[in-house]
Scaffold this motif. Structure first.
Motif, PDB file in Angstrom:
ATOM      1  N   ASP A  16       0.863  -1.187   0.000  1.00  0.00           N
ATOM      2  CA  ASP A  16       0.000   0.000   0.000  1.00  0.00           C
ATOM      3  C   ASP A  16       0.898   1.235   0.000  1.00  0.00           C
ATOM      4  O   ASP A  16       1.677   1.436   0.944  1.00  0.00           O
ATOM      5  N   GLU A  18       0.616   4.949   0.356  1.00  0.00           N
ATOM      6  CA  GLU A  18      -0.487   5.771   0.829  1.00  0.00           C
ATOM      7  C   GLU A  18      -0.066   6.947   1.683  1.00  0.00           C
ATOM      8  O   GLU A  18      -0.911   7.706   2.145  1.00  0.00           O
ATOM      9  N   HIS A  72      -5.761   2.263  -4.414  1.00  0.00           N
ATOM     10  CA  HIS A  72      -6.106   2.097  -2.991  1.00  0.00           C
ATOM     11  C   HIS A  72      -7.096   3.195  -2.580  1.00  0.00           C
ATOM     12  O   HIS A  72      -7.044   3.670  -1.466  1.00  0.00           O
ATOM     13  N   HIS A  76      -8.219   7.098   0.796  1.00  0.00           N
ATOM     14  CA  HIS A  76      -8.187   6.010   1.779  1.00  0.00           C
ATOM     15  C   HIS A  76      -9.533   5.851   2.504  1.00  0.00           C
ATOM     16  O   HIS A  76      -9.597   5.541   3.697  1.00  0.00           O
ATOM     17  N   HIS A 238       3.488  -1.491   3.935  1.00  0.00           N
ATOM     18  CA  HIS A 238       3.065  -0.096   3.726  1.00  0.00           C
ATOM     19  C   HIS A 238       4.267   0.854   3.677  1.00  0.00           C
ATOM     20  O   HIS A 238       5.287   0.592   4.313  1.00  0.00           O
TER      21      HIS A 238
END
Ligand SMILES: [Zn+2]
Length: 282
Positions: A16, A18, A72, A76, A238
């Protein structure tokens, strides 16, 4: 039960991306170097916010033939509400004993996914077919044909949303193997799941240490299971705290590399979501 023809199991790495920060750049560079060194494919799931803020960082790695790209959501936003009830006497995300986080409305979800598809097309020239659902959910989207319809309308063909246990916590049992959403009327959408923990910090919070005192102990025990039972393992991490390649190595790279080396020694294969899709659709 094995869903593939892989002899000794299959690992798919998916990250991910992000944080929309310098951690994005450190993670992408570190992960690319590591995956190239071992010739192992990797997938990134970008939030629209991160792609908009860090497009140059993404463009550095985008032509890597080992890389697949998913999304994604833009901000979020959760596709489904998460109601965590760990029942282990410890707080969860600063609350006790339970934790609730509301999912987005269907209109929000459509906007989040559609705008990120547009951004990926515009900035990277890719028709994105993959998605990881923020936070992950118990049983994925088996109870949400309305959300599957939004995914289908946006060209999404492979997802990771089945990423929590019956308490809406972790780990997701390895019995949760990839499947197509046939019963929901979307036989061309593949659910990959995230087996085990979504990252090292969730192991730290949830694991009961039955396999040992370190995350590596847990990972190595799961590798034995994956090899013996010929399972698929979607491994997740992540871009958190990885502000440069050194911090990437320390925080993520060390355990990811040990996992790769040990998996190779057990004869486990590595693949991409599109590879698995083709194999399972055949
Ligand atoms: Zn996320």
């Amino acid at each position: 039960m094995s869903v593939t023809s892989q002899k000794n199991g299959l690992i798919i790495f998916g990250y991910d991306i992000e944080s929309a920060s310098s951690a994005t750049s450190g993670f992408l560079q570190g992960a690319q170097q590591l995956h190239q060194k071992h010739d192992v494919p990797w997938t990134i799931y970008l939030t629209g916010q991160t792609l908009a803020a860090r497009v140059a960082d993404v463009q550095v790695v985008i032509s890597d033939p080992l890389l697949s790209v998913g999304q994604h959501t833009y901000n979020h936003v959760l596709l489904k509400s998460v109601y965590m009830k760990p029942d282990d006497g410890k707080p969860i995300h600063g609350q006790f004993p339970n934790f609730f986080h509301s999912g987005g409305t269907l209109e929000q979800i459509q906007e989040e996914i559609g705008s990120t598809q547009d951004l990926i097309r515009q900035l990277l020239g890719i028709e994105c077919q993959g998605l990881t659902g923020p936070w992950g959910y118990y049983r994925g989207l088996v109870d949400r044909p309305d959300i599957l319809q939004v995914l289908s309308d946006n060209g999404i063909r492979w997802v990771r949303t089945n990423a929590r246990d019956y308490r809406d916590c972790q780990p997701t049992p390895f019995s949760e193997q990839p499947f197509f959403y046939v019963d929901q009327g979307f036989p061309d959408i593949l659910e990959l799941g995230v087996q085990g923990y979504q990252d090292d910090f969730y192991w730290d919070r949830f694991d009961d240490r039955q396999f040992g005192d370190t995350y590596q102990d847990y990972l190595f025990a799961m590798l034995e299971k994956v090899a013996n039972e010929k399972l698929v393992w979607n491994v997740c991490s992540h871009d958190h705290g990885t502000i440069d390649m050194d911090s990437f190595s320390r925080i993520k790279g060390d355990w990811i590399e040990m996992l790769i080396i040990q998996a190779k020694s057990l004869g486990i294969q590595f693949g991409t979501p599109p590879d698995l899709y083709e194999q399972m659709a055949a």
